[in-house]
Enzyme design. Sequence first.
Site, PDB file in Angstrom:
ATOM      1  N   HIS A   5      13.075   4.732  -8.013  1.00 30.30           N
ATOM      2  CA  HIS A   5      13.692   5.535  -6.965  1.00 30.30           C
ATOM      3  C   HIS A   5      13.489   4.908  -5.594  1.00 30.30           C
ATOM      4  O   HIS A   5      12.647   4.035  -5.424  1.00 30.30           O
ATOM      5  CB  HIS A   5      13.183   6.986  -6.975  1.00 30.30           C
ATOM      6  CG  HIS A   5      11.762   7.159  -6.568  1.00 30.30           C
ATOM      7  ND1 HIS A   5      10.731   7.249  -7.475  1.00 30.30           N
ATOM      8  CD2 HIS A   5      11.175   7.257  -5.348  1.00 30.30           C
ATOM      9  CE1 HIS A   5       9.591   7.401  -6.842  1.00 30.30           C
ATOM     10  NE2 HIS A   5       9.822   7.407  -5.545  1.00 30.30           N
ATOM     11  N   ARG A   9      13.128   9.776   4.146  1.00 29.02           N
ATOM     12  CA  ARG A   9      12.613  10.934   4.890  1.00 29.02           C
ATOM     13  C   ARG A   9      13.787  11.605   5.590  1.00 29.02           C
ATOM     14  O   ARG A   9      14.580  10.934   6.253  1.00 29.02           O
ATOM     15  CB  ARG A   9      11.563  10.487   5.895  1.00 29.02           C
ATOM     16  CG  ARG A   9      10.295  10.049   5.239  1.00 29.02           C
ATOM     17  CD  ARG A   9       9.225   9.696   6.281  1.00 29.02           C
ATOM     18  NE  ARG A   9       7.972   9.413   5.605  1.00 29.02           N
ATOM     19  CZ  ARG A   9       7.592   8.201   5.215  1.00 29.02           C
ATOM     20  NH1 ARG A   9       8.369   7.158   5.440  1.00 29.02           N
ATOM     21  NH2 ARG A   9       6.441   8.030   4.593  1.00 29.02           N
ATOM     22  N   GLU A  56      14.785   9.896  -3.753  1.00 33.38           N
ATOM     23  CA  GLU A  56      13.805  10.937  -3.433  1.00 33.38           C
ATOM     24  C   GLU A  56      13.989  11.314  -1.967  1.00 33.38           C
ATOM     25  O   GLU A  56      13.791  10.493  -1.075  1.00 33.38           O
ATOM     26  CB  GLU A  56      12.383  10.416  -3.655  1.00 33.38           C
ATOM     27  CG  GLU A  56      11.307  11.378  -3.218  1.00 33.38           C
ATOM     28  CD  GLU A  56       9.908  10.771  -3.291  1.00 33.38           C
ATOM     29  OE1 GLU A  56       8.995  11.339  -2.680  1.00 33.38           O
ATOM     30  OE2 GLU A  56       9.732   9.719  -3.953  1.00 33.38           O
ATOM     31  N   ASN A  60       9.140  16.359   5.561  1.00 34.12           N
ATOM     32  CA  ASN A  60       7.797  16.626   6.086  1.00 34.12           C
ATOM     33  C   ASN A  60       7.908  17.777   7.069  1.00 34.12           C
ATOM     34  O   ASN A  60       8.692  17.706   8.031  1.00 34.12           O
ATOM     35  CB  ASN A  60       7.231  15.376   6.781  1.00 34.12           C
ATOM     36  CG  ASN A  60       6.966  14.274   5.779  1.00 34.12           C
ATOM     37  OD1 ASN A  60       6.119  14.405   4.921  1.00 34.12           O
ATOM     38  ND2 ASN A  60       7.724  13.192   5.876  1.00 34.12           N
ATOM     39  N   HIS A  74      20.822  -0.526   3.709  1.00 31.27           N
ATOM     40  CA  HIS A  74      21.667   0.502   3.102  1.00 31.27           C
ATOM     41  C   HIS A  74      21.326   0.665   1.626  1.00 31.27           C
ATOM     42  O   HIS A  74      20.633  -0.160   1.044  1.00 31.27           O
ATOM     43  CB  HIS A  74      23.150   0.154   3.260  1.00 31.27           C
ATOM     44  CG  HIS A  74      23.534  -1.126   2.579  1.00 31.27           C
ATOM     45  ND1 HIS A  74      23.510  -2.339   3.224  1.00 31.27           N
ATOM     46  CD2 HIS A  74      23.936  -1.400   1.309  1.00 31.27           C
ATOM     47  CE1 HIS A  74      23.890  -3.290   2.394  1.00 31.27           C
ATOM     48  NE2 HIS A  74      24.142  -2.745   1.204  1.00 31.27           N
ATOM     49  N   GLU A 126      26.570   2.069   1.269  1.00 29.76           N
ATOM     50  CA  GLU A 126      27.691   1.174   1.045  1.00 29.76           C
ATOM     51  C   GLU A 126      28.379   1.570  -0.247  1.00 29.76           C
ATOM     52  O   GLU A 126      27.736   1.737  -1.282  1.00 29.76           O
ATOM     53  CB  GLU A 126      27.207  -0.273   0.941  1.00 29.76           C
ATOM     54  CG  GLU A 126      28.332  -1.263   0.700  1.00 29.76           C
ATOM     55  CD  GLU A 126      27.845  -2.686   0.546  1.00 29.76           C
ATOM     56  OE1 GLU A 126      28.658  -3.605   0.738  1.00 29.76           O
ATOM     57  OE2 GLU A 126      26.648  -2.903   0.222  1.00 29.76           O
TER      58      GLU A 126
END
Length: 135
Positions: A5, A9, A56, A60, A74, A126
């Site tokens: 993965h 954030r 993922e 936060n 990208h 992309e």
Amino acid sequence: MRLLHTMLRVGDLQRSIDFYTQVLGMNLLRTTQRPEQKYDLAFVGYGTNPEHAEIELTYNYGVDRYELGSAFGHIAIGVPDVAATCAAVRDKAAALGGAVTREAGPVKGGTTVIAFITDPDGYKLELIERPALAG
């Protein structure tokens, strides 16, 4: 070895989940809430590990914006028809905070058809034309 993965954030977890599922057609695979550690996670993708890599999304608590810096480039996604994908996602992306930032066309110096879109946090995606992915 296998790529599992990529973590991004994000400033608003639900907004990002909506973008990746509604605009890009990914599935929400699982979520994790960690209030004691002050973060929540959502995994999205077109399939699950180990057959498919996932994204993922990490929120936060209390952070609604990140500086993206200049190192990240990208994430590439193969689609059967880049122009049709841009047309299909344009309105949805705008409604959820994303945008088509480079229309479909050949890559500089080549013939592969690509386009770029951004997600609500400004991450670049992309789109690469792969006709074999059609139906």
